[in-house]
Every structure is written in structure tokens, then in C-alpha cells.
Design a protein around this motif. Structure first.
Motif: not given
Length: 442
Positions: A66, A68, A74, A77, A366, A369, A383, A385
Motif C-alpha cells: 500500500s 500514496i 506517502d 503514511y 483509505e 490516507a 493523490y 491511494f
């Protein structure tokens, strides 16, 4: 958790949790920590609950990718999900958890025992919640803060901070200013944000129907196996007792004991065996003081451990069935006498549960994010996801490789794709390293 009566007095009647659910969450938590109600001096916890949650978390996240698309976001994240595995384990145990941003670059994982769900939307998304923070400043002196997040479909987010002071955790106490706790002094009492497209936190719940109170609150992944886990812990206690009670003992007649070189503290003569092993020898009046026959008598009963172990494995296999694990995940893999069809069905059952967990987890991440983008002012940065999971639960590596060989022979997979996958090369490297085609003489 406070009582439902206390919570309703604070938040009104719109509360999405019942007293039965609060009691269930407390029980799941105590089981997860190895402190189930049935655990005592005779019965230890096997920590089956942690084994179940660890297995599901490892399988779900082992092949998750996963990210971004915007690099600065990112980076935040990736730091936020670094501890996802261990927190997912707790979430699986307690039914649900939230991932709440703390400012721009930090997050907090909050399990269901530390937040109060107030409202869900039609699809089961948590839209109003009270996060609980407790500061103990002295014995019988607590500060309690409720951070209430409310998201409306009108795209308005409201955050309230309510502080209370109490002499015990059974009551909320009286309202006090946030400034009484230095860490809370800068928090806003009430603030609104417009144009917010979703809640400002990620919420995950287990994909299991709530039979406790019928609410959208999450249910523990081992809820359906609670009684079986109790029986298994007790069964292991029997096994432990079987070994302890079956230890070899030599009963020794008192006439076989030798006089000790010193007297006891009470002035009486002490008797002992040479190089006495207190665990092996026990002094008894076996001969009755007659002619000294049968001075030694061994007690060495036949152990019934295999029957108990068979019963233990039977319980473990039933737990595996109830929680949707594969046979052998908890039970002795060498003792799993199942046909190939049954083993495949068990794998499929686990696969379906894992996929459902991954689906709910993807929704949670999600939303996380978006929350990170919101707190960093990047919701309009364009962005994207990305989150994918590999479906390799049903097949092991050799089966997967054999399938790829068949696809290669059928022309479905190109040679460089096969080499790149199984030899760890890029497609360009694999294409260069392919063997030259054999020359056919005319």
C-alpha cells in the motif's frame, strides 16, 4: 469503559453500544491478555487468542502493498502503518480499532475498549465517536477527556474536547477546563471544518456479524470459539496435572531412614535417606513395624497423556473451524487426518475470511490516507491511494510454480515473465538471460 447510564447522561440517547457489548469487549480483552475468567492456579491460559490473531494478521499483511502516489504524503503514511501488524492483532481480538492522526505526521492506534462509538452510517462506517484519554495525577484523582469527532454527510467535521475530574473510574465526575491539564491546554473546545469528504480517521471492524447486541460494533475474531478456548485451556490443565501426578515416587518405610548426624530444632532425632531426593522419596510407615519387609515401594502409574493430547487436538481443530483457520494452524499438523478435499475446503474457508479482513482493512487505510492528507492540507493534491493483496493462501510455492510452468507451455506466460518472477530479476534482465534457442540442423 463507563456504564451505559453514565454515557447516555453525557452524550444523550444516541449511543451505538450497549452494556452487553461493553461486557463482551472487557471479556475479549482479558482473554487476549491471558486473564480469562476461568484461568486460576489449576488452569493456565494457552494464549490461543493471541495465536489466532497473530496468524490472521501475518497472513493478511504478509503480501500487502500500500502506498500514496504523492511522495511527501506517502512518507507520512508509511511511518503511520509501520506498527500496523501488532495493532491489527489487538483489533482482531477486540473487534475493531481506529487509526487517528495526531497532527501532521503521527498517528495513534485506538482499540475498541478505548473509544465510544456514538453513530454509524448505513454502510457501517463510524461517523461519530468519542475517544477517551485518562490522566491519573494521584490516588483517587483522575482527569478524563472525551475527544468527540462528528462527521456529517454535509461534509462538515466537528471536533469537541470535554474534560472532567473524578475520584474514581466508575463515574465521570465534574466538568473542568482543559487548561487544568497542561497537555490539553492548547486543544480547542469546539471547532468545525467545512468541505471534509469523510471522517478524519481510519476505522476497521472485523467482518463478523454482531450477535452480541446486533449493533454495527465489531466482534472479536474468536467470539464464536470462546467456550472452546475455555475447554482447551482446561484440557491442557488436565495434561499438566497428568504429568505432575504421574511422577515416579519411591515410598520409603521410616525404618529404612538413617539417623541424621544432628538433631532437629525441636531437639528430636531427624531421619533421612543418603543423598535424599525429596522429589523422589517419601517417608511412610509401610512395614507397620513388623519384620522390616517391603521397605521400599515404587509408585509409577501409567500415564494417560496420549488420550488427553488427542482430546486437546480435537478441541484445537474445532477452534480452527469456528474461527476460519486452516487445519494445522493451531493443532498438531502431524495429527491432522484430513482428505485432500477437506484440507482444500479448510484453506478456502481461511482464504475467504482473510479476504474479508483485507477488504475492511483497505477501507480503513483509505480513510487514514485521506485523514493524513486533510491534516497536511493535501486533500486537493491529486493523490491516489494504492493497496493490493496477493492471493497465495490457497496454493503453496511449488504448486504456484507448477501452474506457471503450465501457463508458460501454453503460451499464456512469456519466458522472461517466468524468469523474472522466480529468479528475482527485472523483465529486462530476464530477457537478456534467457538461453539461446537451440539450432535445428536441416
Amino acid at each position: 469503559m463507563f456504564s451505559i447510564k453514565t454515557l447516555k447522561e453525557l452524550f444523550g440517547q444516541d449511543i451505538a453500544i450497549s452494556q452487553d457489548m461493553i461486557s463482551a469487549i472487557e471479556k475479549w480483552g482479558s482473554m487476549y491478555r491471558g486473564q480469562a475468567p476461568w484461568v486460576d492456579e489449576q488452569v493456565d491460559s494457552l494464549q490461543i487468542e493471541q495465536g489466532i490473531c497473530r496468524e490472521f494478521a501475518n497472513v493478511c499483511l504478509n503480501e500487502m502493498e500500500s502506498s500514496i502516489s504523492v511522495e511527501p504524503l506517502d512518507k507520512i503514511y508509511q511511518s503511520a502503518v509501520r506498527d500496523l501488524n501488532e495493532n491489527l492483532q489487538s483489533g482482531l481480538a477486540l473487534g475493531s480499532f481506529c487509526i487517528k492522526p495526531l497532527g501532521e505526521d503521527k498517528v495513534e492506534y485506538i482499540t475498541q475498549e478505548r473509544f465510544i462509538p456514538l453513530k454509524f452510517d448505513a454502510r457501517g462506517r463510524l461517523t461519530r465517536v468519542a475517544f477517551v484519554d485518562v490522566k491519573k495525577v494521584a490516588d483517587y484523582d483522575y482527569f478524563i477527556r472525551f475527544e468527540v469527532h462528528t462527521w456529517e454527510e454535509t461534509r462538515v467535521l466537528n471536533i469537541q474536547n470535554l474534560a472532567y475530574r473524578s475520584s474514581d473510574m466508575a463515574s465521570i465526575g465534574r466538568s473542568v477546563p482543559l487548561s487544568m491539564v497542561p497537555e490539553w491546554a492548547e486543544l480547542p473546545e469546539n471547532i468545525n471544518y467545512a468541505g471534509v469528504e469523510r471522517p478524519d480517521f481510519g476505522y476497521y471492524r472485523n467482518p463478523i456479524k454482531n450477535e452480541v447486541d446486533g449493533s454495527p460494533c465489531g466482534v472479536s475474531v474468536y467470539q464464536s470459539a470462546t467456550n472452546l478456548i475455555k475447554k482447551t485451556d482446561i484440557q491442557f490443565g488436565r495434561l499438566d496435572w497428568e504429568f505432575e501426578s504421574g511422577e515416579r515416587v519411591v515410598h520409603v518405610d521410616v525404618t529404612a531412614l538413617q539417623e541424621a548426624p544432628t538433631l532437629g530444632q525441636d531437639g528430636r532425632t531427624r531421619y533421612e535417606m543418603p543423598k535424599l531426593n525429596k522429589r523422589l522419596y517419601r517417608g511412610l510407615n509401610l512395614s507397620g513395624g513388623s519384620n522390616g519387609e517391603e521397605l521400599y515401594k515404587e509408585y509409577s502409574p501409567e500415564l494417560r497423556d496420549q488420550n488427553i493430547i488427542n482430546g486437546l487436538n480435537a478441541y484445537l481443530r474445532r477452534i480452527e473451524f469456528n474461527v476460519c483457520l486452516s487445519y494445522g494452524d493451531l493443532s498438531d499438523v502431524n495429527d491432522v487426518d484430513k482428505t485432500a478435499t477437506e484440507a482444500k475446503i479448510a484453506k478456502k474457508r481461511k482464504y475467504n475470511m482473510v479476504k474479508a479482513i483485507q477488504s475492511n482493512l483497505k477501507d480503513c487505510l483509505e480513510d487514514l490516507a485521506y485523514a493524513l492528507a486533510f491534516y497536511n492540507g493535501m486533500t486537493r493534491s491529486g493523490y491516489e491511494f494504492l493497496c493490493t493483496f496477493k492471493d497465495s493462501i490457497l496454493v503453496d510455492e511449488e504448486e504456484e510454480r507448477q501452474q506457471d510452468r503450465q501457463d508458460l507451455a501454453a503460451g499464456i506466460m512469456r519466458p522472461e515473465e517466468y524468469r523474472a518472477k522466480w529468479y528475482g530479476e527485472t523483465l529486462e534482465e530476464a530477457a537478456k538471460n534467457l538461453p539461446e534457442p537451440a539450432m535445428v540442423e536441416e
